[in-house]
Enzyme design. Structure first.
Site, mmCIF file in Angstrom:
data_model
loop_
_atom_site.group_PDB
_atom_site.id
_atom_site.type_symbol
_atom_site.label_atom_id
_atom_site.label_comp_id
_atom_site.label_asym_id
_atom_site.label_seq_id
_atom_site.Cartn_x
_atom_site.Cartn_y
_atom_site.Cartn_z
ATOM 1 N N LYS A 81 0.814 -1.197 0.000
ATOM 2 C CA LYS A 81 0.000 0.000 0.000
ATOM 3 C C LYS A 81 0.862 1.267 0.000
ATOM 4 O O LYS A 81 0.396 2.343 -0.349
ATOM 5 C CB LYS A 81 -0.881 0.030 1.270
ATOM 6 C CG LYS A 81 -1.815 -1.131 1.414
ATOM 7 C CD LYS A 81 -2.495 -1.006 2.792
ATOM 8 C CE LYS A 81 -3.165 -2.305 3.178
ATOM 9 N NZ LYS A 81 -3.651 -2.236 4.567
ATOM 10 N N ASP A 107 14.521 -0.626 1.730
ATOM 11 C CA ASP A 107 15.123 -0.889 3.033
ATOM 12 C C ASP A 107 16.233 -1.920 2.827
ATOM 13 O O ASP A 107 17.401 -1.564 2.671
ATOM 14 C CB ASP A 107 14.013 -1.359 3.990
ATOM 15 C CG ASP A 107 14.502 -1.613 5.403
ATOM 16 O OD1 ASP A 107 15.626 -1.207 5.726
ATOM 17 O OD2 ASP A 107 13.769 -2.222 6.201
HETATM 18 P P1 IMP Z 1 12.733 -4.068 1.688
HETATM 19 O O1 IMP Z 1 12.103 -5.218 0.988
HETATM 20 O O2 IMP Z 1 13.476 -4.475 2.920
HETATM 21 O O3 IMP Z 1 13.543 -3.159 0.802
HETATM 22 O O4 IMP Z 1 11.586 -3.207 2.289
HETATM 23 C C1 IMP Z 1 10.724 -2.560 1.501
HETATM 24 C C2 IMP Z 1 9.321 -2.614 2.046
HETATM 25 O O5 IMP Z 1 9.232 -2.629 3.467
HETATM 26 C C3 IMP Z 1 8.662 -1.364 1.564
HETATM 27 O O6 IMP Z 1 7.898 -1.648 0.437
HETATM 28 C C4 IMP Z 1 7.829 -0.935 2.751
HETATM 29 O O7 IMP Z 1 6.504 -1.415 2.563
HETATM 30 C C5 IMP Z 1 8.416 -1.585 3.944
HETATM 31 N N1 IMP Z 1 9.260 -0.646 4.702
HETATM 32 C C6 IMP Z 1 10.611 -0.717 4.823
HETATM 33 N N2 IMP Z 1 11.075 0.279 5.590
HETATM 34 C C7 IMP Z 1 10.005 1.019 5.949
HETATM 35 C C8 IMP Z 1 9.851 2.210 6.758
HETATM 36 O O8 IMP Z 1 10.797 2.799 7.298
HETATM 37 N N3 IMP Z 1 8.568 2.657 6.896
HETATM 38 C C9 IMP Z 1 7.504 2.048 6.348
HETATM 39 N N4 IMP Z 1 7.604 0.952 5.574
HETATM 40 C C10 IMP Z 1 8.847 0.430 5.380
#
Ligand code: IMP
Ligand code: MG
Length: 181
Positions: free
Chosen positions: A43, A102
């Site tokens: 979302k 992230d």
């Molecule tokens: P990744 O797969 O670890 O890169 O994380 C990406 C997903 O995690 C994003 O699409 C977000 O939905 C969620 N996410 C990661 N860090 C945050 C944050 O600091 N705030 C809110 N959502 C986050």
């Protein structure tokens, strides 16, 4: 729950200015193509997608994809698909619109999954990227802001569904929320 106010990182003006720049850049880069399909990642990217897409000056279509990662509310793990795109993107110019990188696993998974559908081109436009080592190597084609390695909320981003519709982006310490609730 006690009212905890996220520490502001980018205000509405900062965000609008950067989103306008990104839209201009995307419009310029895709000017010669007949159409672009923007795929918003649900979302978190819904507000960014809404603002970015309305400022484009090129023909565009909108679709959404939804993914979830295993793990608790602030750690990422393996990614699974919750809802696929409805558009047939084969032969189309696709731009994935994501809220934040992230660990990189979500965007990495999405680029791989969407590439398998054989789009004419596949790029990504990411609002925020955290300053930390990636688990999955991904490089956004368009990036809003680099940010510190903190949990951020607002402008579509949540913490356990809270703060998603804040008009600004702020940092929170999830530890504070857990002890207050
Ligand atoms: P990744 O797969 O670890 O890169 O994380 C990406 C997903 O995690 C994003 O699409 C977000 O939905 C969620 N996410 C990661 N860090 C945050 C944050 O600091 N705030 C809110 N959502 C986050
Ligand atoms: Mg997301």
């Amino acid at each position: 729950m006690a009212a905890l106010r996220p520490k502001p990182l980018f205000n509405e003006f900062d965000i609008a200015t950067r989103v306008a720049e990104l839209s201009e850049q995307v419009s310029h880069d895709y000017a010669k193509m007949d159409e672009i399909v923007l795929i918003g990642v649900l979302k978190g990217a819904f507000i960014f997608l809404a603002d970015l897409s309305r400022r484009l000056t090129i023909p565009r279509k909108i679709d959404f994809i939804a993914v979830a990662s295993y793990g608790d509310s602030t750690t990422s793990g393996a990614v699974r698909l919750l809802m696929d795109v409805r558009t047939n993107i084969e032969g189309k110019h696709v731009l994935v619109v994501e809220d934040v990188i992230d660990t990189g696993s979500t965007l990495g998974y999405l680029m791989k999954t969407l590439a398998a559908k054989r789009p004419a081109s596949l790029k990504s436009c990411v609002f925020l990227r955290k300053n930390k080592p990636l688990t999955v190597e991904v490089e956004p084609d368009y990036l809003g802001f680099d940010i510190p390695n903190k949990w951020v909320v607002g402008y579509g981003l949540d913490y356990a569904e809270m703060f998603r519709t804040l008009p600004y982006v702020g940092e929170i310490d999830p530890g504070d929320l857990r002890t207050e609730s």
